[in-house]
Scaffold this active site. Sequence first.
Site, PDB file in Angstrom:
ATOM      1  N   CYS A  19      10.067  -2.690  -4.280  1.00 41.51           N
ATOM      2  CA  CYS A  19       9.592  -3.244  -3.939  1.00 41.51           C
ATOM      3  C   CYS A  19      10.384  -4.392  -4.739  1.00 41.51           C
ATOM      4  CB  CYS A  19       8.671  -3.667  -3.149  1.00 41.51           C
ATOM      5  SG  CYS A  19       7.674  -2.552  -1.813  1.00 41.51           S
ATOM      6  N   CYS A  66      26.484  -2.669  -9.465  1.00 42.52           N
ATOM      7  CA  CYS A  66      25.867  -1.102  -8.938  1.00 42.52           C
ATOM      8  C   CYS A  66      25.846  -0.417  -7.717  1.00 42.52           C
ATOM      9  CB  CYS A  66      24.302  -1.108  -9.642  1.00 42.52           C
ATOM     10  SG  CYS A  66      23.290  -1.638  -9.328  1.00 42.52           S
ATOM     11  N   GLU A 125       1.163  -1.406   0.022  1.00 41.71           N
ATOM     12  CA  GLU A 125      -0.344  -0.396   0.099  1.00 41.71           C
ATOM     13  C   GLU A 125       0.468   1.429   0.169  1.00 41.71           C
ATOM     14  OE1 GLU A 125      -2.528  -3.201   2.238  1.00 41.71           O
ATOM     15  OE2 GLU A 125      -0.127  -2.357   1.840  1.00 41.71           O
ATOM     16  N   HIS A 185      18.131   6.036 -11.152  1.00 39.60           N
ATOM     17  CA  HIS A 185      17.093   5.928 -10.275  1.00 39.60           C
ATOM     18  C   HIS A 185      16.432   7.418 -10.421  1.00 39.60           C
ATOM     19  CE1 HIS A 185      19.678   2.191  -9.652  1.00 39.60           C
ATOM     20  NE2 HIS A 185      18.797   1.621  -9.396  1.00 39.60           N
ATOM     21  N   SER A 245      17.575  -4.061 -19.699  1.00 37.46           N
ATOM     22  CA  SER A 245      15.944  -4.327 -18.812  1.00 37.46           C
ATOM     23  C   SER A 245      15.349  -2.679 -20.330  1.00 37.46           C
ATOM     24  CB  SER A 245      14.790  -3.826 -18.076  1.00 37.46           C
ATOM     25  OG  SER A 245      15.594  -2.854 -17.634  1.00 37.46           O
ATOM     26  N   LYS A 303       4.026   1.414  -1.105  1.00 33.69           N
ATOM     27  CA  LYS A 303       4.589   1.879  -2.411  1.00 33.69           C
ATOM     28  C   LYS A 303       3.221   2.129  -3.156  1.00 33.69           C
ATOM     29  CE  LYS A 303       5.531  -0.954  -6.659  1.00 33.69           C
ATOM     30  NZ  LYS A 303       6.594  -0.156  -7.186  1.00 33.69           N
ATOM     31  N   GLU A 342      13.539  -7.873 -22.818  1.00 29.64           N
ATOM     32  CA  GLU A 342      13.724  -8.288 -20.936  1.00 29.64           C
ATOM     33  C   GLU A 342      11.469  -8.209 -20.456  1.00 29.64           C
ATOM     34  OE1 GLU A 342      16.070  -7.935 -17.425  1.00 29.64           O
ATOM     35  OE2 GLU A 342      17.689  -7.822 -19.326  1.00 29.64           O
TER      36      GLU A 342
END
Length: 759
Positions: free
Chosen positions: A517, A644, A17, A695, A434, A19, A485
């Site tokens: 997540c 990374c 919830e 990110h 990806s 997220k 991907e």
Amino acid sequence: MIQSANLGFPRIGARRELKKAVEAYWKSDLSAEALEQTARNLRARHWQAQQKAGIDIIPSNDFSFYDQMLDITAMLGAVPARFGHSGGPVGLDTYFAMARGTDDAPAMEMTKWFDTNYHFIVPELTDGMRFALSSAKPVDEFIEAKRLGIATRPVLIGPVTWLSLAKARGADLDPLDFLHAILPIYAQVLDGLGAAGAEWVQIDEPVLALDLSAKQKTALQVAYAALPEAGPRIMLASYFGALGDNAALAMALPVAGVHIDLVRAPDQLDTLLPLARDKVLSLGLIDGRNVWRADLSRKLAQAKPALAALGPDRIQIAPSCSLLHVPVDLAQEEALDDELKSWLAFAVQKLGETQTLARAMGEGRAAVATRMVASDKASAARRASARIHDAAVLARADAITPADLKRQSPYPDRRKAQAERLNLPLFPTTTIGSFPQTAEVRKARAAHRRGALDAAAYDTFLREETRACIAEQEALGLDMLVHGEFERNDMVEYFGEQLAGFAFTKFGWVQSYGSRCVKPPLIYGDVSRPAPMTVDWSAYAQSLTERPMKGMLTGPVTILQWSFVRDDQPREATCRQIALAIRDEVIDLEAAGLSAIQIDEPAFREGLPLRHADWSHYLNWAVDAFRLSSSGVRDDTQIHTHMCYSAFNDIIAAIAEMDADVISIETSRSDMELLDVFGQFKYPNEIGPGIWDIHSPRVPPQAEMAALLRKAAEVIPTEQLWVNPDCGLKTRGWPEVKASLANLVAAARGMRRTALAAE
């Protein structure tokens, strides 16, 4: 009475919830008040769940919108100047800007929290930085729980851990030199908590599990001597390892209690009991980082010496660390078979185990006989289960020879063969793997999983996404392509679903960073590859283009690190089994015509033990696992790897020993700082320093990327340099991906022209 305690609870919610609410806020689809209400609802639910489980000591301030280290940064007002904070409370937008960046201000650096897959936002300290109490969150959340009738123990990351993990921006600056500046703010917070009625405060100092410098040890003594004696009593929490040579220091600090990790370091109890003096000792007996059900009889026997030495009033029973690192509730997992489910415990179940163990110690085993018998039966059944062991897998692992760990020729010979086959320009461009997992991709995957989209239609959809992705890459001018991907859910889960010895949950989510997540697989038994996993998709993608296509795999160490791993054999034995499975896939990809194969190991550094004395053993088996997975191919097949958000300085020699032809790493957030070690070491193979921080939602301009490339070229020879983003692009949207990659390709071509003109 022996008390049960918890150090922290998963904050994301049983159905993620938090997220969903945070991401809706970022998109302006949810108001700040609605986001705050979601947070209040989750906190109340989690406090009440712990109260219902019978936990005596319930944490508060373990909740975070993004990261608990960032929360302390906000509390101290330590906002870097580029975010335009002019003092006063740090609001949500400033808080999220520090974590994610803005168009004008790059995000703060992010790295792994000790040896976990959780990422924290690294504090930045600059000369003359002023600190002031800028967040009332610890006190507010304590009062919030109190109004619900729940007395809590607030949690803070300790000042020495916060500083030890910070980075000072400026010559001759040491983060620990800021200790005296931040201690008054910690004192203010403790005074505020005491005034609000808090009797105890948990201060986490996990640096106590590390090899500490003399300055860090002095800082711990100074810090805890300076905190107010009249405020709440302090439970000093250490976890993720043994106190070791820091034991005497920790136990001598002027705190009322000390929490120790007896899962990672079960043997330290005997050493610590004589040092406890008048302190309360919190025994971390329930594994806060793995999902296997505890053998409560064995845990009870382990804890009995503490009861004899200290008595019941000076003992707390707790998980080894915060339950942040495990899923929320096993009760949701209706799809797991009963046998496997009987071996597991998620956060809610671990609360029950903690309370049961506390009662068994305090009142005797008979007080919780039913639960103890159930634990004994589950432990015995797991040990005896036939599904755990595979004789063929064990025999193959035993037959590994040194020759299996080496490429056919040394790197200089391979480089020539690969250059002839691939015919790439200077500064070749590629991506990490990806491409955007759009709403359409997620919708199609969900429809296929619930049976609303049949296999043929789903396959057609994925092929079209792959074809379109390759066309976009060709249009952008990338030199080495990937297939995108789109068929994959997660870089570990996708492979685990096709490997024997793995099982999967439906709601077993844990937080990796911010709103990201992951759902780690469960490795319960011996691992093997029943059939090829990626060959069809990679071969199809290669058939669509004349440019070289990378086959994309996740490496054995990362699959191990990002799974919940069986605890009945050494981790290296499980990793070796995974490496053999990946080796089979690598060989099949080469046979299918792939000229380059990337075996990602972003978790390689994460697995490094916290103590230097334990490093060599880990690095030896981790390097061997990668080489076992990658060494079965010809010289002209190029092996890539990706890492990374890691500190590479101490392990650069081991990275070189992995002998990948090309390594790509995260460097943009650190302004190429991470690349320095590769130059100083004179890294022999090829390297792709990331020049786009994926990110962050911003599109970095071409000039910014070119500046990073020029910095890279100062320490790495141009013929060794690749050009790529920091990480995979699945979380980004297509418009920003295309814009950013266009700038990336333009920056590479500019560097290429400059280099050629200089010849």
